[in-house]
Write a protein that holds these residues in place. Structure first.
Motif, PDB file in Angstrom:
ATOM      1  N   PRO A  90       0.789  -1.233   0.000  1.00 11.27           N
ATOM      2  CA  PRO A  90       0.000   0.000   0.000  1.00 11.27           C
ATOM      3  C   PRO A  90       0.820   1.283   0.000  1.00 11.27           C
ATOM      4  O   PRO A  90       0.290   2.365  -0.266  1.00 11.27           O
ATOM      5  CB  PRO A  90      -0.834  -0.105   1.287  1.00 11.27           C
ATOM      6  N   GLY A  91       2.128   1.154   0.289  1.00  3.69           N
ATOM      7  CA  GLY A  91       2.957   2.362   0.352  1.00  3.69           C
ATOM      8  C   GLY A  91       2.433   3.311   1.412  1.00  3.69           C
ATOM      9  O   GLY A  91       2.139   2.902   2.537  1.00  3.69           O
ATOM     10  N   ASP A  92       2.286   4.598   1.056  1.00  6.07           N
ATOM     11  CA  ASP A  92       1.752   5.587   2.007  1.00  6.07           C
ATOM     12  C   ASP A  92       0.329   5.997   1.655  1.00  6.07           C
ATOM     13  O   ASP A  92      -0.124   7.081   2.034  1.00  6.07           O
ATOM     14  CB  ASP A  92       2.671   6.820   2.041  1.00  6.07           C
ATOM     15  N   THR A  93      -0.374   5.112   0.929  1.00 15.50           N
ATOM     16  CA  THR A  93      -1.791   5.373   0.643  1.00 15.50           C
ATOM     17  C   THR A  93      -2.638   4.829   1.789  1.00 15.50           C
ATOM     18  O   THR A  93      -2.123   4.207   2.720  1.00 15.50           O
ATOM     19  CB  THR A  93      -2.219   4.692  -0.668  1.00 15.50           C
ATOM     20  N   GLY A 105     -14.146   1.469 -12.291  1.00 12.56           N
ATOM     21  CA  GLY A 105     -13.417   2.642 -11.809  1.00 12.56           C
ATOM     22  C   GLY A 105     -12.040   2.329 -11.253  1.00 12.56           C
ATOM     23  O   GLY A 105     -11.368   3.228 -10.742  1.00 12.56           O
ATOM     24  N   SER A 106     -11.603   1.056 -11.364  1.00 11.18           N
ATOM     25  CA  SER A 106     -10.320   0.659 -10.765  1.00 11.18           C
ATOM     26  C   SER A 106      -9.144   1.444 -11.341  1.00 11.18           C
ATOM     27  O   SER A 106      -8.303   1.949 -10.602  1.00 11.18           O
ATOM     28  CB  SER A 106     -10.082  -0.838 -10.961  1.00 11.18           C
ATOM     29  N   ASP A 107      -9.082   1.535 -12.675  1.00 15.81           N
ATOM     30  CA  ASP A 107      -7.972   2.250 -13.315  1.00 15.81           C
ATOM     31  C   ASP A 107      -7.930   3.705 -12.877  1.00 15.81           C
ATOM     32  O   ASP A 107      -6.867   4.270 -12.615  1.00 15.81           O
ATOM     33  CB  ASP A 107      -8.101   2.169 -14.837  1.00 15.81           C
ATOM     34  N   ARG A 108      -9.134   4.328 -12.788  1.00  8.18           N
ATOM     35  CA  ARG A 108      -9.198   5.725 -12.378  1.00  8.18           C
ATOM     36  C   ARG A 108      -8.785   5.874 -10.913  1.00  8.18           C
ATOM     37  O   ARG A 108      -8.097   6.832 -10.536  1.00  8.18           O
ATOM     38  CB  ARG A 108     -10.631   6.240 -12.570  1.00  8.18           C
ATOM     39  N   GLU A 109      -9.201   4.912 -10.072  1.00  6.98           N
ATOM     40  CA  GLU A 109      -8.844   4.954  -8.655  1.00  6.98           C
ATOM     41  C   GLU A 109      -7.337   4.832  -8.459  1.00  6.98           C
ATOM     42  O   GLU A 109      -6.741   5.545  -7.636  1.00  6.98           O
ATOM     43  CB  GLU A 109      -9.558   3.806  -7.922  1.00  6.98           C
ATOM     44  N   ILE A 110      -6.698   3.950  -9.215  1.00  4.86           N
ATOM     45  CA  ILE A 110      -5.249   3.775  -9.127  1.00  4.86           C
ATOM     46  C   ILE A 110      -4.521   5.043  -9.566  1.00  4.86           C
ATOM     47  O   ILE A 110      -3.558   5.488  -8.923  1.00  4.86           O
ATOM     48  CB  ILE A 110      -4.807   2.575  -9.997  1.00  4.86           C
ATOM     49  N   LYS A 167       5.734   7.033  -0.410  1.00  6.39           N
ATOM     50  CA  LYS A 167       5.848   5.862  -1.277  1.00  6.39           C
ATOM     51  C   LYS A 167       4.538   5.589  -2.015  1.00  6.39           C
ATOM     52  O   LYS A 167       3.462   5.652  -1.429  1.00  6.39           O
ATOM     53  CB  LYS A 167       6.234   4.625  -0.463  1.00  6.39           C
ATOM     54  N   TYR A 168       4.692   5.273  -3.306  1.00 11.10           N
ATOM     55  CA  TYR A 168       3.539   4.891  -4.111  1.00 11.10           C
ATOM     56  C   TYR A 168       3.101   3.471  -3.734  1.00 11.10           C
ATOM     57  O   TYR A 168       3.906   2.664  -3.261  1.00 11.10           O
ATOM     58  CB  TYR A 168       3.888   4.923  -5.598  1.00 11.10           C
ATOM     59  N   ALA A 169       1.850   3.173  -3.980  1.00 12.96           N
ATOM     60  CA  ALA A 169       1.359   1.814  -3.788  1.00 12.96           C
ATOM     61  C   ALA A 169       1.820   0.943  -4.946  1.00 12.96           C
ATOM     62  O   ALA A 169       1.989   1.422  -6.069  1.00 12.96           O
ATOM     63  CB  ALA A 169      -0.162   1.814  -3.704  1.00 12.96           C
ATOM     64  N   VAL A 170       2.062  -0.338  -4.668  1.00 12.79           N
ATOM     65  CA  VAL A 170       2.373  -1.309  -5.714  1.00 12.79           C
ATOM     66  C   VAL A 170       1.110  -2.140  -5.934  1.00 12.79           C
ATOM     67  O   VAL A 170       0.670  -2.869  -5.048  1.00 12.79           O
ATOM     68  CB  VAL A 170       3.543  -2.218  -5.310  1.00 12.79           C
ATOM     69  N   VAL A 171       0.540  -1.986  -7.114  1.00 12.29           N
ATOM     70  CA  VAL A 171      -0.712  -2.672  -7.443  1.00 12.29           C
ATOM     71  C   VAL A 171      -0.468  -3.573  -8.643  1.00 12.29           C
ATOM     72  O   VAL A 171       0.076  -3.133  -9.658  1.00 12.29           O
ATOM     73  CB  VAL A 171      -1.835  -1.648  -7.761  1.00 12.29           C
ATOM     74  N   LYS A 172      -0.856  -4.831  -8.517  1.00  7.78           N
ATOM     75  CA  LYS A 172      -0.666  -5.794  -9.603  1.00  7.78           C
ATOM     76  C   LYS A 172      -2.014  -6.397 -10.006  1.00  7.78           C
ATOM     77  O   LYS A 172      -2.924  -6.505  -9.180  1.00  7.78           O
ATOM     78  CB  LYS A 172       0.272  -6.930  -9.172  1.00  7.78           C
ATOM     79  N   SER A 173      -2.118  -6.781 -11.259  1.00  5.69           N
ATOM     80  CA  SER A 173      -3.345  -7.410 -11.729  1.00  5.69           C
ATOM     81  C   SER A 173      -3.423  -8.846 -11.222  1.00  5.69           C
ATOM     82  O   SER A 173      -2.416  -9.443 -10.834  1.00  5.69           O
ATOM     83  CB  SER A 173      -3.398  -7.399 -13.259  1.00  5.69           C
TER      84      SER A 173
END
Length: 418
Positions: A90-93, A105-110, A167-173
């Protein structure tokens, strides 16, 4: 009386003869300095050298999905699970680890979360070490205030504060996570490689001040590899993926490219591409077929890696202690009693500007054979071996570092099939 004494003497003579015969037989079982050249005994052990575990450590840096799946079919329900995203870090989100993001809306949320971190990094820093300031550790401070306070601290000779960016979140499909799981399974199943745990990799990268995004900067690759204890860094790219219905079956195909980079040199150690197909009777059985496909992918990866490991050289560190030669490999690593290895003195490695790589010097000492492949007690038994040197006239130094390797004459006769 004389008969009894005579019988006893005969028995004693027989016992003494058996004793010496036993010693002679035992000695004949031990290798001699000429054993290897005559190929004595090693016909039995020769193929077992193929089973020596090389213990290469691999860190999976990332799995990226470059396939172009039909988003329209995802929205209609076909391979819908693959349209989901998983928060790996999640990083600092305000997301939580392993949180699932789904929906249109997942892409927009990311993208929104990424913009939030960008804006925070423009105006704030996070304090990692307050030094002699009045800042609290892990507190959020404006960049202007941070610069002003540190300037005052430096001018007065006090310890300045230290900080980091958000820090950015690391999001994977879901697809990337499925392939990563298959890759880990394949690496572990090969029995020649160990995989660095993802959480360990993430925490060490945090210590180094690196963002865990999967992409490792070549300039810090060697340092990262050394901290992780890794020999190779693996990157996987999903080149294509398709799911479709046939006449009366479900068909899925995936193409994955795997690249292994040598941590020490930064060069590509090996690269190959796998195309895996799976069919199942009946239409629309995508979930079940997909699961079977990933299992097959893991097995295909393991098969390729076993082929690759056959071309790799085996070695192990050795140390002289209390007159014994201890080898840092045992029964757990495929070492067998009576195996013979070449012993070398390990010189210090130095950087070679011409070759642009670390080079070490080695000095050949002689041949050693394993007399115990399960040194230790309990769970530790099988991690170490003890050896004896074939030429007893040679003297070994406990202050030096040694390495054992498979003798060339045995390597030439190996026929390792996997």
């Amino acid at each position: 009386m004389g008969k009894i004494i005579g019988d006893n003497m005969n028995k004693n003579i027989i016992i003494i003869l058996l004793f010496f015969i036993g010693i002679s037989f035992a000695k004949s079982k031990l290798p001699s300095a000429k054993s290897i050249s005559k190929d004595w005994k090693y016909r039995d052990l020769k193929d077992q050298y193929c089973d020596l575990r090389k213990n290469f450590v691999i860190a999976i840096s990332d799995v990226n999905d470059f396939s172009e799946r039909d988003k329209k079919s995802i929205s209609k329900g076909r391979h819908q699970d693959l349209g989901k995203y998983i928060v790996v870090d999640p990083g600092d989100t305000d997301w939580s680890k392993q949180e699932t993001l789904s929906g249109r809306g997942s892409d927009r949320e990311i993208e929104n979360k990424k913009n939030e971190i960008n804006n925070l990094n423009k105006n704030y820093v996070i304090i990692t070490n307050p030094g002699d300031s009045n800042f609290d550790r892990n507190s959020r401070v404006t960049q202007d205030e941070y610069r002003r306070v540190n300037a005052e601290l430096k001018e007065s000779g006090s310890r300045p504060a230290e900080s980091r960016q958000f820090k950015y979140a690391v999001v994977k499909s879901s697809m990337e996570e499925l392939v990563r799981s298959s890759l880990e399974t394949g690496l572990n199943a090969s029995n020649q490689f160990s995989v660095v745990d993802r959480s360990s990799m993430s925490s060490i990268m945090d210590e180094m001040g690196m963002q865990y995004s999967g992409l490792v900067d070549p300039s810090s690759q060697k340092e990262l590899g050394q901290m992780l204890g890794a020999d190779l860094i693996c990157l996987a790219d999903i080149k294509s993926y398709s799911e479709r219905n046939g006449k009366d079956e479900t068909k899925i195909t995936i193409v994955v490219n795997l690249k292994f980079t040598n941590v020490e040199t930064g060069e590509i150690f090996e690269q190959f591409e796998l195309k895996v197909k799976k069919e199942k009777k009946g239409k629309n059985k995508f979930d079940k077929t997909r699961g079977d496909l990933m299992t097959k992918l893991g097995k295909s990866i393991a098969k390729e890696l076993k082929k690759l490991s056959g071309s790799m050289s085996w070695d192990a560190k050795a140390k002289i202690k209390r007159g014994n030669i201890y080898v840092v490999a045992g029964a757990d690593d495929g070492v067998q009693t009576n195996m013979v290895f070449d012993l070398y003195i390990s010189g210090e490695e130095e950087w070679d500007d011409d070759l642009e790589m670390m080079m070490g010097t080695e000095e050949y000492v002689g041949e050693v054979y394993v007399n115990n492949n399960a040194v230790g007690k309990g769970v530790k038994a099988g991690r170490l071996s003890t050896c004896e040197i074939l030429d007893s006239s040679l003297r070994l130094d406990s202050e030096l570092q040694y390495t054992v390797r498979v003798p060339n004459i045995i390597k030439e006769k190996l026929n390792c099939t996997y």
